[in-house]
Design a protein around this motif. Structure first.
Motif, mmCIF file in Angstrom:
data_model
loop_
_atom_site.group_PDB
_atom_site.id
_atom_site.type_symbol
_atom_site.label_atom_id
_atom_site.label_comp_id
_atom_site.label_asym_id
_atom_site.label_seq_id
_atom_site.Cartn_x
_atom_site.Cartn_y
_atom_site.Cartn_z
ATOM 1 N N TYR A 11 27.128 60.886 138.162
ATOM 2 C CA TYR A 11 28.042 62.018 137.907
ATOM 3 C C TYR A 11 28.539 61.911 136.469
ATOM 4 N N PRO A 12 28.734 63.029 135.792
ATOM 5 C CA PRO A 12 29.270 62.946 134.442
ATOM 6 C C PRO A 12 30.752 62.587 134.407
ATOM 7 N N LEU A 13 31.478 62.856 135.511
ATOM 8 C CA LEU A 13 32.924 62.623 135.532
ATOM 9 C C LEU A 13 33.347 62.310 136.950
ATOM 10 N N GLN A 14 34.163 61.276 137.107
ATOM 11 C CA GLN A 14 34.716 60.936 138.412
ATOM 12 C C GLN A 14 36.226 60.878 138.281
ATOM 13 N N LEU A 15 36.913 61.648 139.135
ATOM 14 C CA LEU A 15 38.372 61.720 139.083
ATOM 15 C C LEU A 15 38.975 61.098 140.332
ATOM 16 N N PHE A 16 40.055 60.351 140.135
ATOM 17 C CA PHE A 16 40.787 59.714 141.227
ATOM 18 C C PHE A 16 42.274 60.056 141.109
ATOM 19 N N ASP A 17 42.932 60.098 142.243
ATOM 20 C CA ASP A 17 44.396 60.004 142.324
ATOM 21 C C ASP A 17 45.157 60.982 141.425
ATOM 22 N N GLY A 18 44.698 62.207 141.318
ATOM 23 C CA GLY A 18 45.445 63.223 140.579
ATOM 24 C C GLY A 18 45.113 63.338 139.105
ATOM 25 N N ALA A 19 44.101 62.644 138.620
ATOM 26 C CA ALA A 19 43.727 62.714 137.200
ATOM 27 C C ALA A 19 43.213 64.114 136.850
ATOM 28 N N VAL A 20 43.674 64.654 135.722
ATOM 29 C CA VAL A 20 43.239 65.976 135.245
ATOM 30 C C VAL A 20 43.042 65.897 133.727
ATOM 31 N N PRO A 21 41.951 65.283 133.278
ATOM 32 C CA PRO A 21 41.721 65.195 131.836
ATOM 33 C C PRO A 21 41.248 66.531 131.259
ATOM 34 N N ILE A 22 41.404 66.674 129.962
ATOM 35 C CA ILE A 22 40.786 67.805 129.269
ATOM 36 C C ILE A 22 39.325 67.425 129.080
ATOM 37 N N PHE A 23 38.433 68.238 129.622
ATOM 38 C CA PHE A 23 37.000 67.934 129.621
ATOM 39 C C PHE A 23 36.279 69.225 129.277
ATOM 40 N N SER A 24 35.859 69.363 128.020
ATOM 41 C CA SER A 24 35.208 70.610 127.604
ATOM 42 C C SER A 24 34.258 70.342 126.447
ATOM 43 N N GLY A 25 33.312 71.251 126.263
ATOM 44 C CA GLY A 25 32.388 71.164 125.142
ATOM 45 C C GLY A 25 31.433 69.996 125.209
ATOM 46 N N ASN A 26 31.163 69.515 126.411
ATOM 47 C CA ASN A 26 30.249 68.389 126.589
ATOM 48 C C ASN A 26 28.874 68.882 127.018
ATOM 49 N N ASN A 27 27.836 68.135 126.685
ATOM 50 C CA ASN A 27 26.473 68.434 127.099
ATOM 51 C C ASN A 27 26.155 67.574 128.317
ATOM 52 N N ILE A 28 25.947 68.240 129.468
ATOM 53 C CA ILE A 28 25.663 67.520 130.705
ATOM 54 C C ILE A 28 24.271 67.911 131.167
ATOM 55 N N SER A 29 23.346 66.958 131.116
ATOM 56 C CA SER A 29 21.986 67.241 131.578
ATOM 57 C C SER A 29 21.361 65.935 132.051
ATOM 58 N N GLY A 30 20.534 66.031 133.065
ATOM 59 C CA GLY A 30 19.823 64.862 133.545
ATOM 60 C C GLY A 30 20.633 63.924 134.404
ATOM 61 N N CYS A 31 21.852 64.326 134.798
ATOM 62 C CA CYS A 31 22.615 63.509 135.734
ATOM 63 C C CYS A 31 22.097 63.780 137.147
ATOM 64 N N THR A 32 22.140 62.790 138.004
ATOM 65 C CA THR A 32 21.698 62.970 139.381
ATOM 66 C C THR A 32 22.448 64.124 140.023
ATOM 67 N N ASN A 33 23.751 64.219 139.779
ATOM 68 C CA ASN A 33 24.597 65.283 140.313
ATOM 69 C C ASN A 33 25.294 65.992 139.154
ATOM 70 N N GLN A 34 24.990 67.250 138.991
ATOM 71 C CA GLN A 34 25.653 68.044 137.956
ATOM 72 C C GLN A 34 26.964 68.548 138.552
ATOM 73 N N ALA A 35 27.907 67.624 138.758
ATOM 74 C CA ALA A 35 29.155 67.923 139.447
ATOM 75 C C ALA A 35 30.204 66.901 139.045
ATOM 76 N N VAL A 36 31.452 67.172 139.419
ATOM 77 C CA VAL A 36 32.566 66.250 139.220
ATOM 78 C C VAL A 36 32.833 65.560 140.551
ATOM 79 N N SER A 37 32.893 64.238 140.552
ATOM 80 C CA SER A 37 33.160 63.449 141.750
ATOM 81 C C SER A 37 34.670 63.284 141.938
ATOM 82 N N LEU A 38 35.148 63.493 143.184
ATOM 83 C CA LEU A 38 36.578 63.364 143.505
ATOM 84 C C LEU A 38 36.776 62.406 144.662
ATOM 85 N N SER A 39 37.847 61.616 144.619
ATOM 86 C CA SER A 39 38.284 60.816 145.762
ATOM 87 C C SER A 39 39.597 60.143 145.402
#
Length: 187
Positions: A11-39
C-alpha cells in the motif's frame, strides 16, 4: 507528504488511530493495492479526507474512547480485506457517518468468512445515506445496546441489519437484496 513516487509496495499509505496527513501530488503506480490501508484503535474523531484512492480496512477499527466520530468522504469506496469486525463502535456515544459510499464486505478468497460493522456502545449511532453495502458470506450490520442512527436510501446487497437490546435506528427507503433474513429484530 507530496512529490513522492510509490511503487512495489503493498500500500502507498497506511493510517492508524486517527492519523490524517496531507497526502497529495504523489505518483502511485505498481503497488499491490492502489489504496489507503486503515486500522487501529480510535481514541479521537477521525474525519478521513479524499486522497483519490479507495480505503481498504486491513484490520479492525475500534473505538477506545467515548464521544468519537468516524466519517468517510462523500462517495468513497471502502473495502474490508480481512475477516472480523470491520468497524466497531464499542464505546458510548460514538458515530459512524457514511454518505454515498460503496462498502464491500469482501475479505476475499484468502480470508473467507464474516465481516461486520458493529454499533454497540450505549448511545452510539450509524448514519448512512445513499450507501451501497455489498456483502459476502456472513456479513452484516449489527446495532445493539440502545444505539440508534439513520439508514436511508441505501442498497444492502447480501448485508442484513440486526438490531438488539433496545436499539432504535430509523431504516427508510432502502433496497434489501440477496439476504435470507435482511432485517433481524430482537428485543
Amino acid at each position: 507528504i507530496t512529490g513522492n513516487t510509490f511503487t512495489g509496495s503493498a500500500y502507498p499509505l497506511q493510517l492508524f488511530d486517527g492519523a490524517v496527513p496531507i497526502f497529495s501530488g504523489n505518483n502511485i503506480s505498481g503497488c499491490t493495492n492502489q489504496a489507503v490501508s486503515l486500522s487501529g484503535g480510535l481514541g479521537r474523531d477521525w474525519a478521513l479526507p479524499d486522497y483519490g484512492l479507495p480505503y481498504h480496512i486491513t484490520g479492525p477499527i475500534e473505538t477506545v474512547a467515548s464521544n468519537v466520530d468516524l466519517s468517510f468522504p462523500q462517495g468513497q469506496t471502502i473495502i474490508a480485506t480481512f475477516q472480523g469486525w470491520m468497524i466497531s463502535l464499542t464505546q458510548p456515544t460514538c458515530t459512524l457517518s457514511l454518505s454515498g459510499a460503496h462498502i464491500s464486505f469482501n475479505p476475499g478468497p484468502v480470508n473467507p468468512g464474516y465481516s461486520h460493522i458493529l454499533v454497540q456502545g450505549n448511545g452510539s449511532r450509524l448514519d448512512a445515506t445513499g450507501v451501497t453495502f455489498q456483502g459476502f458470506v456472513a456479513c452484516g450490520i449489527t446495532i445493539s445496546n440502545q444505539c440508534s442512527g439513520n439508514i436511508s436510501s441505501c442498497i444492502l446487497d447480501s448485508v442484513p441489519i440486526s438490531c438488539h437490546g433496545g436499539s432504535t435506528p430509523t431504516i427508510t427507503g432502502n433496497t434489501f437484496t440477496g439476504s435470507v433474513y435482511p432485517l433481524q429484530l430482537f428485543d
